[in-house]
Design an enzyme around this catalytic site. Structure first.
Site, PDB file in Angstrom:
ATOM      1  CB  CYS A  74      -0.947   0.002   1.193  1.00 41.59           C
ATOM      2  SG  CYS A  74      -2.139   1.355   1.112  1.00 41.59           S
ATOM      3  CB  CYS A 111     -16.484   2.259  -3.799  1.00 46.29           C
ATOM      4  SG  CYS A 111     -15.572   1.425  -2.500  1.00 46.29           S
ATOM      5  CB  CYS A 142     -19.284   0.463  -1.883  1.00 49.42           C
ATOM      6  SG  CYS A 142     -18.020  -0.693  -1.292  1.00 49.42           S
ATOM      7  CB  CYS A 202     -17.444  -5.431  -1.453  1.00 50.23           C
ATOM      8  SG  CYS A 202     -16.198  -5.230  -2.733  1.00 50.23           S
ATOM      9  NE  ARG A 274     -16.117  -3.920  -8.378  1.00 48.45           N
ATOM     10  CZ  ARG A 274     -16.511  -3.882  -7.122  1.00 48.45           C
ATOM     11  NH1 ARG A 274     -15.640  -3.763  -6.154  1.00 48.45           N
ATOM     12  NH2 ARG A 274     -17.786  -3.939  -6.822  1.00 48.45           N
TER      13      ARG A 274
END
Ligand code: SAM
Ligand code: DTB
Ligand code: SF4
Length: 332
Positions: A74, A111, A142, A202, A274
């Site tokens: 990240c 989202c 989301c 999700c 997805r």
């Protein structure tokens, strides 16, 4: 773009008899001849969905950078030096402007992502407002905000949040190589709270972080064995960014990514799978294979959180070329 309503949308997964997937069984799917794997995935995809309809979600980073967690992939972790600034939370006006633009561009879901280990009380007040207002625009909502407690899942549910994104990221065995500041069980606990509060889940992961085939299969088995399995399963290809510990990881063979999509489709027949981060580096041909393998959702918009995504114009052209259309699904 022409849209299509969700006539093929899945009914609740809880109706189905839960099937347990061993890691070995998932690994055996991965090892099928490519054509056999694709054929199986397509059969299952067509049983449950219109194979030409794609769900479109647009992402917005509502709080970028300065995160206290050490997730090795990240850019937003304060442990790494990827050049991402620690910014303050966006104003509601900025969020609504982005949501309206996403809606006008054809996205069905918005989202909101935040670089938090978990939201604070003040953070929750701001996010609740955002969720209410985005939903009032007629979009699905989301959020991905890190770990949640029961009070917070209740607040989000009451605000009208449709989906909560919280990824398992990888298999339990490989997890410790990637993240040390929170453990796998923390993630499962948050997902259980989200489910208990009545929101859709999700949850997916990242492929190409140096995991073995067995570990990749382990992630899919974990997701598929959730009862019920997630309604939405994002499969991310690692986006390698200079300054993160995973920047120099070996490239994943694109066909192994396609195989992961197919295996997710077979093991989670009614989920929206997805094709997520990493599309910017993929050719149209690889993306087309992903749709053939059963992907039926993408992140749509020029930006993911801190990295790029294919431009809307390029995605429209790709969808036209493949005869795909946006799914106008509404879960509320
Ligand atoms: N901070 C929250 C959390 O981690 O739960 C929410 C935001 S976080 C950025 C959401 C997800 O994005 C991660 O769980 C990970 O799966 C995905 N992600 C982050 N950086 C990525 C990268 N470089 N490549 C692929 N996926 C990534
Ligand atoms: C998910 O599975 N992928 C999205 C979303 N959920 C939040 C995030 C991808 C992030 C890619 C790297 C970045 O832009 O910082
Ligand atoms: Fe923080 Fe989420 Fe990034 Fe981990 S993935 S460092 S929790 S923003």
């Amino acid at each position: 773009m022409q849209t299509k309503t969700a006539e093929f949308a899945p009914s609740s997964q809880s109706e189905a008899t839960p099937q347990t997937w061993s890691v070995a069984a998932v690994e055996a799917l991965y090892k099928l001849p490519f054509s056999d794997l694709m054929y199986r995935a397509q059969q299952i995809h067509r049983e449950h969905f219109d194979p030409n309809a794609v769900q479109l979600s647009t992402l917005l980073s509502i709080k970028t950078g300065g995160c206290t967690e050490d997730c090795g992939y990240c850019t937003q972790s304060s442990y790494h030096s990827a050049g991402v600034e620690n910014m303050k939370i966006l104003d509601i006006e900025e969020v609504l402007k982005a949501a309206k633009a996403a809606k006008n561009a054809g996205a069905g879901r918005f989202c909101m992502g935040a670089a938090w280990r978990e939201p604070s009380k003040e953070d929750m007040t701001a996010v609740v407002e955002m969720v209410k207002e985005v939903r009032a625009l007629g979009m699905e909502t989301c959020a991905t905000l890190g770990m949640l407690n029961d009070e917070q899942t209740g607040q989000l549910k009451d605000a009208g949040l449709d989906y909560y994104n919280h990824n398992l990221d990888t298999s339990p065995e490989f997890y410790g190589n990637i993240i040390t500041t929170r453990d796998y069980q923390d993630r499962i606990d948050t997902l259980e709270r989200v489910r208990k509060a009545g929101m859709h889940i999700c949850s997916g992961g990242i492929i190409g972080m140096g995991e073995s085939l067995t570990q990749r299969a382990g992630l899919v088995a974990q997701l598929a064995n959730m009862n019920p399995y997630p309604e939405s399963v994002p499969i991310n290809n690692l986006v390698k960014v200079e300054g993160t510990p995973l920047a120099d990881t070996e490239d994943l063979d694109p066909l192994d990514f396609v195989r992961t999509i197919a295996v997710a489709r077979i093991t989670m027949p009614k989920a929206f799978v997805r094709l997520s981060a990493g599309r910017g580096e993929m050719s149209d041909a690889v993306q087309a294979l992903c749709f053939l393998a059963g992907a039926n959702s993408i992140f749509y918009g020029d930006q993911l959180l801190t990295t790029g995504n294919p431009e809307v114009e390029r995605d429209r052209a790709l969808m036209n070329k493949l005869g795909l259309y946006p799914l106008a699904d509404k879960c509320h």
